[in-house]
Design an enzyme around this catalytic site. Structure first.
Site, PDB file in Angstrom:
ATOM      1  CG  ASP A  75      26.158  62.484  45.790  1.00  0.00           C
ATOM      2  OD1 ASP A  75      25.703  61.576  46.511  1.00  0.00           O
ATOM      3  OD2 ASP A  75      26.295  63.664  46.172  1.00  0.00           O
TER       4      ASP A  75
ATOM      5  CE1 TYR B 203      33.889  63.500  48.909  1.00  0.00           C
ATOM      6  CE2 TYR B 203      34.072  63.912  51.266  1.00  0.00           C
ATOM      7  CZ  TYR B 203      33.519  63.212  50.206  1.00  0.00           C
ATOM      8  OH  TYR B 203      32.592  62.232  50.443  1.00  0.00           O
TER       9      TYR B 203
END
EC number: 5.4.99.44
Length: 370
Positions: free
Chosen positions: A56, A111
């Site tokens: 994002d 992540y």
């Protein structure tokens, strides 16, 4: 295509004109170096663009993978890196079969989320957050920091300004000069906060509650409990002190939903700040009305890399090269993470105080956590 990027200043990974995106930058430079036609540079679908993981706005990647159709020459990677801005690097390009799809071939993703240590400071006694958990909270030295800050605010702001800042009904924008001045002062005070080992352990214990298969409907948007698509499996969580003043959270999961990791970190931060039991996290997996969880800033999130274990097993059996960076490339990726991504995260905190804004947001949280 194996690539890494610093997401600061970009509106995410996916091509989205007229916004500046990573895919948009890649497409333009692929045309510039003669790897795709001008017509195809304006339409990612014509090049069969597919990312292993979409990131994002403001989110970074140490390693991501794109499957795409291009004309590959010996010097394509070198030309691309010469044409691309320094915050985007192509680690390599590897031929694959026509049916390869980066998203579907990816088994799981790693992540990382970087947070400053001061984000775990206990809430001030005067805050809504403290009132919500007052029965659970025991003083841990945080109030001394807040008392110092209170004295500083009285010397900097008028009574009317302090009322405006503390009034939760007045939703002042983060860009409001009054808020910026207030948060800038807060940043200087919080920089002196010393994180205790027990507070770090409490945060890690809350993060470990996510391991396993759970319903993460409260951690994204538009999902209700019982929706099968909200089920996600977290394989592993690792928490460590990455560098002076910073904590690194590594999360390994099969797949993630919009804002899921940012809300996972935020809830664990709230649990540690307020000295709530780590298993408070489990309440947010349960059925019932949706529970509000704030989003931690996007600036701290980075994709460490996608994992292709299943596909690589097939490649090994066929005696083909696996899809993974070699040791030399891995060293380059680690240097890029330190010099581009971590530097950008620290710089944004120094300039914009994004995590200080988040501390202020949490302190004003009126929603019960228990």
């Amino acid at each position: 295509m194996l690539l890494g990027y610093c997401g600061s200043g970009y509106y995410g990974m996916q091509y989205n004109p007229p916004h500046k995106t990573i895919e948009g930058e890649i497409l333009t430079k692929l045309f510039d170096v003669g790897a795709i036609s001008e017509e195809n540079s304006l339409a990612p679908k014509k090049n069969s663009f597919m990312a292993a993981a979409r990131t994002d706005k403001g989110v970074h990647a140490m390693l991501n993978l794109l499957s795409l159709k291009i004309t590959l020459r010996e010097d394509t990677v070198a030309k691309l890196n010469a044409a691309l801005p320094p915050e985007i690097r192509v680690w390599g390009i590897q031929p694959v079969n026509k049916k390869f799809n980066a998203r579907s071939a990816c088994d799981s993703r790693w992540y990382q989320y970087l947070i400053p240590e001061f984000i775990l400071i206990g809430p001030p006694r005067s805050s809504l957050l403290h009132r919500n958990v007052g029965g659970c909270y025991r003083e841990d030295g945080s109030q001394e920091v807040w008392d110092t800050f209170l004295e500083q605010t009285r010397g900097r702001f008028s009574g009317d300004e302090l009322c405006r800042l503390q009034d939760t009904a007045q939703k002042l924008s983060e860009s409001d000069p009054l808020v910026q001045d207030y948060v800038g002062l807060l940043s200087g005070t919080l920089s002196g906060y010393c994180l205790s080992p027990s507070k770090l352990d409490a945060f890690e214990a809350a993060m470990q509650e996510y391991v396993g298969t759970h319903n993460f409907h409260n951690f994204t948007t538009g999902k209700l409990w019982g929706d099968p698509s909200a089920q996600r499996h977290i394989k592993k969580v690792v928490v460590s002190q990455a560098s002076p003043g910073w904590i690194c959270v590594r999360i390994h999961g099969q797949s993630f939903m919009l804002h899921q990791i940012r809300r996972m970190v935020a809830l664990a931060v709230l649990a540690a700040r307020c000295q709530l039991p780590p298993n408070i996290v489990r309440n947010y997996f349960n059925a019932g009305p949706r529970k509000y969880i704030p989003r931690a800033p996007a600036q701290g999130l980075l994709l460490e890399g996608p994992v292709f274990d299943g596909y690589n097993t097939k490649l090994r059996n066929l005696l083909y090269c696996e899809i993974r960076p070699d040791d030399i490339t891995l060293e380059r990726m680690c240097r890029f993470r330190e010099r581009q991504i971590c530097t950008a995260i620290a710089h944004e905190e120094t300039q914009r105080h994004v995590f200080c804004h988040f501390v202020r947001q949490m302190n004003r949280l009126a929603t019960p956590l228990i």
